[in-house]
Design a protein around this motif. Structure first.
Motif, PDB file in Angstrom:
ATOM      1  N   PRO A   1      20.389  -5.325  62.648  1.00 22.57           N
ATOM      2  CA  PRO A   1      21.084  -4.108  62.465  1.00 22.57           C
ATOM      3  C   PRO A   1      21.262  -2.186  62.693  1.00 22.57           C
ATOM      4  O   PRO A   1      21.790  -1.987  63.175  1.00 22.57           O
ATOM      5  CB  PRO A   1      21.743  -3.998  60.583  1.00 22.57           C
ATOM      6  CG  PRO A   1      20.784  -5.328  60.686  1.00 22.57           C
ATOM      7  CD  PRO A   1      20.713  -6.168  61.435  1.00 22.57           C
TER       8      PRO A   1
ATOM      9  N   GLN B   1      21.884  -2.443  66.547  1.00 20.72           N
ATOM     10  CA  GLN B   1      23.246  -3.306  66.999  1.00 20.72           C
ATOM     11  C   GLN B   1      23.657  -1.607  66.772  1.00 20.72           C
ATOM     12  O   GLN B   1      24.247  -1.139  67.145  1.00 20.72           O
ATOM     13  CB  GLN B   1      24.524  -3.722  65.784  1.00 20.72           C
ATOM     14  CG  GLN B   1      24.604  -5.183  66.020  1.00 20.72           C
ATOM     15  CD  GLN B   1      25.137  -5.675  66.860  1.00 20.72           C
ATOM     16  OE1 GLN B   1      26.324  -5.034  67.308  1.00 20.72           O
ATOM     17  NE2 GLN B   1      24.761  -6.227  67.949  1.00 20.72           N
TER      18      GLN B   1
ATOM     19  N   CYS C   1      25.980  -0.453  59.995  1.00 25.00           N
ATOM     20  CA  CYS C   1      24.843  -0.891  60.123  1.00 25.00           C
ATOM     21  C   CYS C   1      23.761   0.378  59.695  1.00 25.00           C
ATOM     22  O   CYS C   1      23.242  -0.841  59.250  1.00 25.00           O
ATOM     23  CB  CYS C   1      24.371  -1.470  61.875  1.00 25.00           C
ATOM     24  SG  CYS C   1      25.702  -2.393  62.865  1.00 25.00           S
TER      25      CYS C   1
ATOM     26  N   GLN D   1      24.042  -0.497  56.053  1.00 25.70           N
ATOM     27  CA  GLN D   1      22.988  -2.607  55.612  1.00 25.70           C
ATOM     28  C   GLN D   1      21.818  -1.672  55.678  1.00 25.70           C
ATOM     29  O   GLN D   1      20.528  -2.078  54.794  1.00 25.70           O
ATOM     30  CB  GLN D   1      23.128  -3.071  56.420  1.00 25.70           C
ATOM     31  CG  GLN D   1      22.442  -4.160  56.976  1.00 25.70           C
ATOM     32  CD  GLN D   1      23.347  -5.008  56.503  1.00 25.70           C
ATOM     33  OE1 GLN D   1      23.486  -5.773  55.558  1.00 25.70           O
ATOM     34  NE2 GLN D   1      21.770  -6.556  56.363  1.00 25.70           N
TER      35      GLN D   1
END
Lengths: 203, 203
Positions: A107, A110, A133, A136
């Motif tokens: 993540p 990303q 992301c 997260q």
């Protein structure tokens, strides 16, 4: 044996820290991705995905993927063990290394790629995906802080490759995405101070 | 030893195929995610992320993460070797297993989660991200078809865990995202027929 390397990449850093923890020095070949050196026919013959790091053995065989390189080094130089000391530890290290990679490092990569100006032009950036992301990562920091309440390192009583992956993930999240360990995450903060203070942290 | 399992998940399927390739049968406990059985305090004590699969040992110790479970089984039951036969093979299997996971399986899981109605309500779906993942998978199929030109299996001369990961990724991409191996990808198609024909493919 030589290592094709890219400064600033979390995946190459994982291998550099791993080598430093083993007390090994091997020749480094810097590859300039900005100049397209990773897309030449010569480099693509070493790793057809054009990614770094790549370990080239003396017979010319190449191993790509940071964790594959680390496992190879672990078999060549077993001490200190960075993938666990027995069967159950090795399973726990694999479990935690995967969690740190899939839940935080991927993540973070990303979020970085989909928000940072460095990547503009290289891909179609999706700000909403970068935001998801980031959420997260923040949620996983809360979880990881709780997990670290009763231990010193990520996977076992020892520093392992799972700590290296987590370290590179937290560093990327901080440096590239501005996500910091929060004030109410004392266990995660203590772990971060602990691993950052190791002499190998800047490898 | 028992395995907490979720029907239809690519990650639990990886472990089931792995066990079948080893000729092992262990007790399976089905966990119903739709009923929230993975979020009970009892299950979260086994895997604090609430994810499946989980292997519970006879002393109650739990190993989460499909590949961690497979490695543990490999150490307990080394034959047939599914992580490689020597040091270089083990590095190649790790490299290819990671490539199949990070380059194809993870994007397939993302494309599925961000487009399928099953996930509506569970997360904020981002159709553009699902589209980017689909493009990534299609591009990687072209690459993988080329890679498979001169070999039978993904990582070595033998069927390994890298084939299992690739198999579960291709199955998910087909079943959940409608992405099929293309007519101009004969090597990938031949590999797919080969692995699908194994008696363990429907484990």
């Amino acid at each position: 044996m030589k290592l094709y390397d890219l400064a600033g990449s979390p995946n190459t850093r994982r291998v550099r820290i791993f080598l430093a923890e083993k007390g090994l020095e091997i020749p480094i070949v810097a590859v300039d991705m900005a100049k397209g050196e990773n897309r030449t026919p010569e480099f693509l013959a070493k790793n057809s995905l054009g990614k770094l790091p790549v370990l080239e053995l003396d017979d010319g065989a190449c191993i790509a993927e940071s964790v594959a390189i680390c496992r190879y080094i672990e078999e060549l130089h077993p001490e200190p063990p960075l993938f666990g000391r027995d069967m159950l530890e090795r399973a726990k290290v694999e479990m935690w290394n995967r969690r740190m990679e899939l839940e935080i490092l991927v993540p973070a990569m990303q979020a970085f790629a989909h928000s940072h100006e460095m990547w503009r032009g290289s891909l179609r950036q999706l700000p909403d995906w970068a935001g998801a992301c980031r959420e997260q990562i923040t949620a996983r920091y809360t979880w990881l802080d709780h997990e670290l309440a009763d231990r010193t390192f990520i996977a076992t009583a020892d520093y392992t490759v799972a700590d290296i992956t987590a370290q590179c993930a937290v560093l990327l999240a901080k440096g590239a995405c501005g996500i910091r360990v929060a004030a109410d995450q004392p266990n995660l903060a203590a772990w971060w101070e602990r691993v950052s203070a190791r002499p190998t942290a800047r490898a």
